[in-house]
Design a protein around this motif. Structure first.
Motif, PDB file in Angstrom:
ATOM      1  N   LEU A  79      41.424  13.674   4.595  1.00 48.10           N
ATOM      2  CA  LEU A  79      41.892  13.366   5.660  1.00 48.10           C
ATOM      3  C   LEU A  79      41.421  11.602   4.748  1.00 48.10           C
ATOM      4  N   THR A  80      41.812  10.808   5.590  1.00 44.84           N
ATOM      5  CA  THR A  80      41.676   9.586   4.129  1.00 44.84           C
ATOM      6  C   THR A  80      40.349   9.495   3.877  1.00 44.84           C
ATOM      7  N   HIS A  81      40.060   8.345   3.056  1.00 48.42           N
ATOM      8  CA  HIS A  81      38.527   7.774   2.091  1.00 48.42           C
ATOM      9  C   HIS A  81      38.009   7.023   3.860  1.00 48.42           C
ATOM     10  N   ARG A  82      38.659   7.117   4.253  1.00 48.09           N
ATOM     11  CA  ARG A  82      37.841   5.613   5.416  1.00 48.09           C
ATOM     12  C   ARG A  82      37.373   6.451   6.342  1.00 48.09           C
ATOM     13  N   GLU A  83      38.063   7.796   6.566  1.00 47.55           N
ATOM     14  CA  GLU A  83      37.546   8.080   8.217  1.00 47.55           C
ATOM     15  C   GLU A  83      37.165   9.626   7.664  1.00 47.55           C
ATOM     16  N   SER A  84      37.122   9.884   5.959  1.00 45.50           N
ATOM     17  CA  SER A  84      35.423  10.151   5.523  1.00 45.50           C
ATOM     18  C   SER A  84      34.667  10.441   6.311  1.00 45.50           C
ATOM     19  N   GLN A  85      34.824   8.788   5.799  1.00 49.77           N
ATOM     20  CA  GLN A  85      32.964   7.857   5.289  1.00 49.77           C
ATOM     21  C   GLN A  85      32.927   7.955   7.023  1.00 49.77           C
ATOM     22  N   GLN A  86      33.714   7.615   7.817  1.00 52.64           N
ATOM     23  CA  GLN A  86      33.544   7.715   9.781  1.00 52.64           C
ATOM     24  C   GLN A  86      33.077   8.583  10.106  1.00 52.64           C
ATOM     25  N   ALA A  87      33.423  10.141   9.316  1.00 53.30           N
ATOM     26  CA  ALA A  87      33.882  11.314   9.846  1.00 53.30           C
ATOM     27  C   ALA A  87      31.823  11.423   9.084  1.00 53.30           C
ATOM     28  N   VAL A  88      31.283  11.562   8.511  1.00 54.23           N
ATOM     29  CA  VAL A  88      30.744  11.742   7.822  1.00 54.23           C
ATOM     30  C   VAL A  88      29.837  10.882   8.526  1.00 54.23           C
ATOM     31  N   MET A  89      29.729   9.738   8.624  1.00 58.18           N
ATOM     32  CA  MET A  89      28.478   8.808   9.402  1.00 58.18           C
ATOM     33  C   MET A  89      28.290   9.376  11.356  1.00 58.18           C
ATOM     34  N   ALA A  90      29.837  10.340  11.320  1.00 56.65           N
ATOM     35  CA  ALA A  90      29.725  10.736  12.712  1.00 56.65           C
ATOM     36  C   ALA A  90      28.714  12.424  12.637  1.00 56.65           C
ATOM     37  N   LEU A  91      28.966  12.753  11.394  1.00 53.75           N
ATOM     38  CA  LEU A  91      28.429  14.085  11.124  1.00 53.75           C
ATOM     39  C   LEU A  91      27.237  14.329  11.076  1.00 53.75           C
ATOM     40  N   ARG A  92      26.677  13.226  10.600  1.00 52.50           N
ATOM     41  CA  ARG A  92      25.196  12.610  10.143  1.00 52.50           C
ATOM     42  C   ARG A  92      23.921  13.040  10.696  1.00 52.50           C
ATOM     43  N   PRO A  93      23.710  13.689  12.590  1.00 48.84           N
ATOM     44  CA  PRO A  93      22.785  14.524  12.436  1.00 48.84           C
ATOM     45  C   PRO A  93      22.879  16.043  12.720  1.00 48.84           C
ATOM     46  N   ARG A  94      24.134  16.351  12.329  1.00 53.16           N
ATOM     47  CA  ARG A  94      24.437  17.737  11.868  1.00 53.16           C
ATOM     48  C   ARG A  94      24.251  18.241  10.029  1.00 53.16           C
ATOM     49  N   LEU A  95      24.135  17.107   9.759  1.00 53.22           N
ATOM     50  CA  LEU A  95      23.955  17.008   8.211  1.00 53.22           C
ATOM     51  C   LEU A  95      22.615  17.113   8.031  1.00 53.22           C
ATOM     52  N   GLU A  96      21.645  16.303   8.286  1.00 52.33           N
ATOM     53  CA  GLU A  96      20.310  16.852   8.537  1.00 52.33           C
ATOM     54  C   GLU A  96      19.550  17.286   8.823  1.00 52.33           C
ATOM     55  N   ASP A  97      20.945  18.916   9.714  1.00 51.92           N
ATOM     56  CA  ASP A  97      19.701  19.310  10.263  1.00 51.92           C
ATOM     57  C   ASP A  97      20.027  21.481   8.985  1.00 51.92           C
ATOM     58  N   PRO A  98      19.253  21.402   9.281  1.00 50.12           N
ATOM     59  CA  PRO A  98      18.867  22.597   7.824  1.00 50.12           C
ATOM     60  C   PRO A  98      19.719  23.601   7.948  1.00 50.12           C
ATOM     61  N   LYS A  99      19.762  23.684   9.491  1.00 47.94           N
ATOM     62  CA  LYS A  99      20.845  25.238   9.971  1.00 47.94           C
ATOM     63  C   LYS A  99      22.022  24.279  10.330  1.00 47.94           C
ATOM     64  N   GLY A 100      23.208  23.133  10.017  1.00 50.28           N
ATOM     65  CA  GLY A 100      24.119  21.892  10.114  1.00 50.28           C
ATOM     66  C   GLY A 100      25.099  22.915   9.490  1.00 50.28           C
ATOM     67  N   PRO A 101      26.303  22.618   9.598  1.00 50.02           N
ATOM     68  CA  PRO A 101      27.681  23.234   8.695  1.00 50.02           C
ATOM     69  C   PRO A 101      27.266  22.597   7.573  1.00 50.02           C
ATOM     70  N   VAL A 102      27.670  22.805   6.668  1.00 49.46           N
ATOM     71  CA  VAL A 102      28.093  23.172   4.787  1.00 49.46           C
ATOM     72  C   VAL A 102      29.278  21.882   5.463  1.00 49.46           C
ATOM     73  N   VAL A 103      29.573  20.704   4.942  1.00 44.72           N
ATOM     74  CA  VAL A 103      30.484  19.129   4.681  1.00 44.72           C
ATOM     75  C   VAL A 103      31.248  19.675   3.284  1.00 44.72           C
ATOM     76  N   ILE A 104      32.368  19.616   2.741  1.00 43.56           N
ATOM     77  CA  ILE A 104      33.188  19.536   1.672  1.00 43.56           C
ATOM     78  C   ILE A 104      34.683  18.793   1.833  1.00 43.56           C
ATOM     79  N   ASP A 105      34.618  17.782   1.321  1.00 44.01           N
ATOM     80  CA  ASP A 105      35.300  16.571   1.438  1.00 44.01           C
ATOM     81  C   ASP A 105      36.478  16.655   0.311  1.00 44.01           C
TER      82      ASP A 105
END
Length: 105
Positions: A79-105
């Motif tokens: 995604l574009t830089h701004r869209e990636s930032q928004q996606a990471v913020m939306a994914l934050r609950p999953r990122l904090e979960d040890p069983k959540g996905p790995v996110v690569i930007d």
């Protein structure tokens, strides 16, 4: 042989998303489970990426980042830089979960 890594890509209609698809659909230990593109939702991947003809029947979805990550082991952000930032913020609950996905930007 171990299980395939389940992959979702956000921003799949662009050049980087298409190249990720090309690499992943031929990888023996990867399974492309979700390809997100708001502009191409409902169309087959090979309608935007002709080099994928015959390689996958996957259809672009317009899933939210959280929905796209559901069931995925890895989420790529093409995604574009701004869209990636928004996606990471939306994914934050999953990122904090040890069983959540790995996110690569």
């Amino acid at each position: 042989m171990s299980e395939a890594v389940r992959v979702a890509i956000l921003g799949t209609a662009g050049y980087v998303g298409g190249e990720l698809c090309r690499l992943l659909v031929t990888h023996p230990r990867a399974e492309l489970v979700r390809a997100v593109s708001k502009s191409q939702a409902g169309k087959r991947l090979d309608s935007a990426h002709r080099h994928l003809r015959g390689a996958t029947d996957l259809v672009f979805s317009d899933a939210s980042p959280l929905d796209a990550a559901e069931g995925a082991d890895v989420v790529f952000l093409a995604l574009t830089h701004r869209e990636s930032q928004q996606a990471v913020m939306a994914l934050r609950p999953r990122l904090e979960d040890p069983k959540g996905p790995v996110v690569i930007d």
